[in-house]
Motif scaffolding. Sequence first.
Motif, PDB file in Angstrom:
ATOM      1  N   TYR A 155       1.824  -8.185  -2.368  1.00 14.35           N
ATOM      2  CA  TYR A 155       0.901  -9.248  -1.952  1.00 14.35           C
ATOM      3  C   TYR A 155       1.687 -10.530  -1.730  1.00 14.35           C
ATOM      4  O   TYR A 155       2.602 -10.852  -2.485  1.00 14.35           O
ATOM      5  N   THR A 182      -2.338  -8.494  -8.938  1.00 15.57           N
ATOM      6  CA  THR A 182      -1.772  -7.357  -8.194  1.00 15.57           C
ATOM      7  C   THR A 182      -0.495  -6.865  -8.862  1.00 15.57           C
ATOM      8  O   THR A 182      -0.283  -5.663  -9.024  1.00 15.57           O
ATOM      9  N   GLU A 218      -1.580  -5.134 -12.173  1.00 13.83           N
ATOM     10  CA  GLU A 218      -2.343  -3.896 -12.006  1.00 13.83           C
ATOM     11  C   GLU A 218      -1.533  -2.786 -11.334  1.00 13.83           C
ATOM     12  O   GLU A 218      -1.630  -1.621 -11.708  1.00 13.83           O
ATOM     13  N   VAL A 268       5.304  -9.408  -6.137  1.00 14.33           N
ATOM     14  CA  VAL A 268       4.418 -10.261  -5.339  1.00 14.33           C
ATOM     15  C   VAL A 268       5.142 -11.576  -5.073  1.00 14.33           C
ATOM     16  O   VAL A 268       6.078 -11.947  -5.792  1.00 14.33           O
TER      17      VAL A 268
END
Length: 538
Positions: A130, A154, A157, A162
């Motif tokens: 992300y 993100t 999880e 990112v």
Amino acid sequence: MKFSDKPLSQTLVALCREKGIEHIVISPGSRNAPLTLGFANDSYFKCFSIVDERAAAFFALGIAQQLQKPVAVVCTSGSALLNYYPAVAEAFYSDIPLLVFSADRPAEFIDIGDGQTIRQENIYEKHILYSANCQEGASYQLENEKEINIALNTAIELHGPVHINLPFSEPLYQTVDTPTIFPQNVPPRPFENEAVDLESYAEIWNESGRKMILVGTLAPNSLEKQIVEQLAQDKSVLVLTETTSNLHHPNFISAIDQLITPLTDSAFEALRPDVLLTFGGLVVSKRIKAFLRKNKPLHHWHVDPKKALDTYFVLERHIKMRPNDFFNAFLPLVRSFSGEYQSQWLSVKHHRLTRHKDYEDKVPYSDFKVFQRIFDLMPDGLQLQLSNSATIRYAQLFDIKEGVQVFCNRGTSGIDGSTSTAVGAAVASESPTLLITGDLSFFYDSNGLWNKHIPANFKIIVINNGGGGIFRILPGEKDTALFDTFFETKHELSGIHLAKMFGFDYCSVHNEEELEELLPFLFQKEDRPAILEIFTPD
């Protein structure tokens, strides 16, 4: 406590604290001053200063590898964040939660000729889970909060990298005594295993006489001991592991290439499984990949909570579960199967080991002999970090004690950050850490030693054969000036001056007698970081 007066800095720092993100690796710069002030002034965070951004990112990767938690890197604008890219790619393919926080110039300064300014938005587009592109100004506060929450969640999880890009206008060093921004924390969602009807898989499994389980890179203690034992006792199951699988049992085959390299076509057919079950990350052995691509199993299932790579071009099902949870649910459905699949190949394994031992006893001083003695004398309880190329391949040839935990950057399999990763892992681990590395990898990442956080029980063994020895294994003409210069890259460098500059104890080995004397001494040292450089014939 002081806070940056920048709302974006306050938002990011507060959300990191709320989500339990503690470790922050900061590289010097001016544009990132609001972030540096925000993190370094808050005693909640453990902050590290690493000058070289490439080394900093791999250092952070090593910490995250050990903790299995997100670790952040913070840099200034411009080319600084490009230096993070090798570690970002490694994190992407190794499923490691690396957070990149890059400071940026305001949007109106991009592409007008201002210094340290590049197009930073979505810069890791192909290798990131992300990208949050924040914007300055009070009108963007809610959108920035949303983007930062999504990015951080993100990484937590999905266990991967990112990028959060944060533009800051001058002045950059202003602080306030109390925060002015109180962002809303959106908690990450807990992982849930996929609901799978495992009975249909068990039906196929129970009717198959040849089941192969191939385990790639896996964190230590990923499987409960009773699961390992049950798999090892099933006569129709052949478990293949690698050094980086961190799974051990006498009924498992750990030296895959040693087993399959001499096989004939008819033997390959006898080895071909009906069912191939895989879990863990990338596999080192090229030979097992080639074998399974040519001798395709009837069924291939991959168990992983996140992704399944179709490495053997026959993937049938991705079971989105943690491997330990999968086996706890699956094994009660499994019936014992009488057969000779496992015993046949364990017999071949024992024959190969006998031949291997005979060769070990006769081999002269060489890379092979050095690796043999390292693994023979290595004590239990180590964290072992391996560099890529020849080092990780030699490691597949020898037994490693069950109490040694093994790690290697196998996501992209590059040599570029092995030392920095090992240093970060040593900082995060309570165990003594040993890095075994080749000369090219060691010199390539020498800035990994430019680090004041290195623990006293960190050790490096450098196998220095005067070049890239792995290229001598590959096909092609070897005895040419072109090969020496552009492939093997021969050199006469030594690590002695690096050791002195970075405060390491240093010893060198040039023959078998010195090896036998100095290896035990190295393993016993705990008072200061140390480098043992072992010179071997090219």
